[in-house]
Design a protein around this motif. Structure first.
Motif, short mmCIF file in Angstrom:
data_model
loop_
_atom_site.label_atom_id
_atom_site.label_comp_id
_atom_site.label_asym_id
_atom_site.label_seq_id
_atom_site.Cartn_x
_atom_site.Cartn_y
_atom_site.Cartn_z
N CYS A 1 -1.33 -0.71 3.84
CA CYS A 1 -3.06 -0.95 3.59
C CYS A 1 -3.15 -2.19 3.37
O CYS A 1 -3.71 -2.98 2.39
N HIS A 2 -2.11 -3.54 4.11
CA HIS A 2 -1.79 -5.27 3.00
C HIS A 2 -1.43 -5.67 3.77
O HIS A 2 0.67 -5.51 3.93
N ILE A 3 -2.01 -6.40 4.86
CA ILE A 3 -1.52 -7.32 5.99
C ILE A 3 -2.18 -8.70 5.89
O ILE A 3 -3.32 -8.61 5.28
N HIS A 4 -1.63 -9.82 5.49
CA HIS A 4 -2.37 -11.42 6.29
C HIS A 4 -2.30 -11.50 7.48
O HIS A 4 -1.55 -11.81 8.34
N SER A 5 -3.25 -11.93 7.99
CA SER A 5 -3.30 -12.68 9.10
C SER A 5 -3.25 -14.19 9.38
O SER A 5 -3.43 -14.96 8.61
N THR A 6 -4.08 -14.78 10.67
CA THR A 6 -4.44 -16.34 10.54
C THR A 6 -5.82 -17.05 9.19
O THR A 6 -5.77 -17.93 9.11
N PHE A 7 -6.39 -15.36 8.28
CA PHE A 7 -8.09 -16.62 8.03
C PHE A 7 -6.56 -16.60 6.60
O PHE A 7 -7.65 -16.75 5.77
N SER A 8 -5.56 -15.96 6.10
CA SER A 8 -5.13 -16.12 4.75
C SER A 8 -4.24 -17.41 5.19
O SER A 8 -3.71 -17.68 6.21
N GLY B 1 4.50 3.16 14.51
CA GLY B 1 3.27 4.72 14.02
C GLY B 1 2.59 4.48 12.51
O GLY B 1 2.37 5.63 12.40
N LEU B 2 2.01 3.24 12.39
CA LEU B 2 0.56 2.98 10.93
C LEU B 2 -0.11 2.41 11.54
O LEU B 2 -0.43 1.95 12.43
N GLY B 3 -0.66 3.36 11.26
CA GLY B 3 -2.15 2.49 10.83
C GLY B 3 -2.10 1.33 9.88
O GLY B 3 -1.14 0.78 9.30
N LEU B 4 -3.24 0.54 10.53
CA LEU B 4 -3.32 -1.09 9.14
C LEU B 4 -4.42 -1.41 9.16
O LEU B 4 -5.90 -1.07 9.75
N ILE B 5 -4.79 -2.08 7.73
CA ILE B 5 -5.90 -2.45 7.43
C ILE B 5 -5.73 -3.88 6.74
O ILE B 5 -4.46 -4.64 6.51
N VAL B 6 -6.53 -4.51 7.99
CA VAL B 6 -5.73 -6.82 7.26
C VAL B 6 -6.89 -6.73 6.26
O VAL B 6 -7.96 -6.08 5.68
N THR B 7 -6.19 -7.51 5.40
CA THR B 7 -6.12 -8.09 3.96
C THR B 7 -5.70 -9.61 3.29
O THR B 7 -5.31 -9.09 3.21
N ASP B 8 -6.75 -10.14 4.46
CA ASP B 8 -6.48 -11.69 4.29
C ASP B 8 -7.65 -12.06 3.00
O ASP B 8 -7.53 -11.84 2.53
N ILE C 1 -1.14 9.55 -17.00
CA ILE C 1 -2.49 9.06 -18.33
C ILE C 1 -3.46 9.27 -17.60
O ILE C 1 -4.92 9.39 -17.60
N GLY C 2 -3.47 10.20 -16.10
CA GLY C 2 -4.30 10.76 -15.73
C GLY C 2 -4.75 10.15 -14.26
O GLY C 2 -6.12 10.70 -13.52
N GLY C 3 -3.65 9.08 -13.89
CA GLY C 3 -3.94 8.61 -12.38
C GLY C 3 -4.02 9.76 -11.11
O GLY C 3 -3.05 10.37 -11.38
N LYS C 4 -4.17 9.09 -10.51
CA LYS C 4 -4.02 10.14 -9.18
C LYS C 4 -3.33 9.77 -7.64
O LYS C 4 -3.00 10.07 -7.05
N TYR C 5 -3.74 8.21 -8.21
CA TYR C 5 -4.12 7.90 -6.13
C TYR C 5 -2.96 6.12 -5.86
O TYR C 5 -2.97 5.51 -7.05
N VAL C 6 -1.94 6.60 -5.08
CA VAL C 6 -1.69 5.20 -4.83
C VAL C 6 -1.79 4.67 -3.09
O VAL C 6 -1.95 5.56 -2.01
N THR C 7 -1.78 3.82 -3.47
CA THR C 7 -1.97 3.07 -1.55
C THR C 7 -0.58 2.89 -1.30
O THR C 7 0.64 2.19 -2.34
N ILE C 8 -0.13 2.19 -0.29
CA ILE C 8 0.81 1.73 -0.13
C ILE C 8 0.85 0.36 1.03
O ILE C 8 0.47 0.57 2.21
N GLY C 9 1.30 -0.52 0.61
CA GLY C 9 0.92 -2.02 1.29
C GLY C 9 2.27 -2.94 1.55
O GLY C 9 2.94 -3.03 0.56
N SER C 10 2.79 -3.43 3.01
CA SER C 10 3.86 -3.99 3.29
C SER C 10 3.96 -6.03 2.74
O SER C 10 4.65 -6.26 2.69
#
Ligand SMILES: [Zn+2]
Ligand SMILES: [Zn+2]
Length: 255
Positions: free
Chosen positions: A5-12, A30-37, A209-218
């Motif tokens: 969920c965390h990668i940088h491409s040429t827009f960064s 075998g991973l999905g990808l979210i680009v996050t410039d 504290i009540g948190g439930k969710y994490v995301t993983i990003g390289s």
């Protein structure tokens, strides 16, 4: 499917990774990808760490699919909250990471941020600023690399120990937990056992504290880093009893 969920491409400003290569590599792994410039409005160097969102969607929309999504890493600041909000509301992002890169208009990548400050002082400054920014900025999905300061600080031991800063870290975690948002497990440096243990301490507290969710990003800026240390990150999430999610159309998806 798990997502990076965390990668940088040429827009960064700081990445030359072609999106085609990133997509191919994530598929091979075998991973999905979210680009996050990178988008850091008001960045101290004019024109750096910003990009044209119209072009971003124009160029990347054709790749959008169930396993390739379009996000952004938004630099949070206290002097452009409304501009940030407006930007996020103006484009159809799948996912928004809220990150602190700049404190008091200094990129904390710069040694100047640490000069004439001991570790306690600079880390408190960073964390207090993070708290202030995230409290005001309610338009992100996951809090990016809470331990960012550890990457570039100039001390013998740069690790962020929960116990040394628990009061302010608790306040930060409460804001994220109450909004039912996620904490990012940024896999950079996670092969270091102390780094991983410190992240685990933060995640366990988030759960209490009540948190439930994490995301993983390289936070990959090159193809070699895509999906790195994901096994370690998954173990941390399991150990802290938090759900790994990714975001599509700004909504949580279970991996
Ligand atoms: Zn970042
Ligand atoms: Zn990043």
């Amino acid at each position: 499917m798990f997502f990076d969920c965390h990668i940088h491409s040429t827009f960064s400003t700081d990445s030359t990774m072609l999106i085609e290569n990133a997509i191919k590599t994530s598929k091979d792994k075998g991973l999905g990808l979210i680009v996050t410039d990178h988008m850091d409005l008001n960045y101290p160097i004019e024109g750096s760490f910003i990009f044209d969102c119209n072009n971003y969607f124009l160029e990347y929309e054709k790749y959008r699919s169930n396993d390739f999504l379009i996000g952004i890493e938004l630099g949070l600041r206290d002097d452009c909250i409304e501009e940030n909000r407006k930007l996020i509301n103006s484009y159809p992002f799948d996912y928004v990471i809220g990150s602190i890169h700049v404190v008091d208009n200094i990129d904390i990548f710069q040694p100047g941020f640490y000069e004439n400050r001991d570790k306690k002082d600079s880390y408190l400054h960073y964390l207090n600023y993070m708290y202030k920014c995230i409290k005001e900025s309610d338009f992100f999905d996951s809090l990016g690399h809470i331990n960012y300061v550890t990457r570039y600080a100039k001390y013998d031991d740069t690790e962020l120990y929960y116990n040394d800063f628990k009061e302010i870290i608790d306040e930060i975690l409460k804001v994220v937990a109450y909004r039912e948002k996620a904490i990012e497990i940024n896999t950079r440096r996670l092969e270091n056992k102390i780094t991983a243990q410190n992240m685990l301490d933060v995640l366990k507290r988030f759960k209490e504290i009540g948190g439930k969710y994490v995301t993983i990003g390289s936070d990959a800026h090159n193809i070699a880093s895509i999906g790195s240390n994901f096994d370690i990150a998954k173990d941390l999430a399991t150990e802290a009893d938090l759900k790994i999610v990714y975001f599509k159309n700004r909504k949580k998806q279970l991996d």
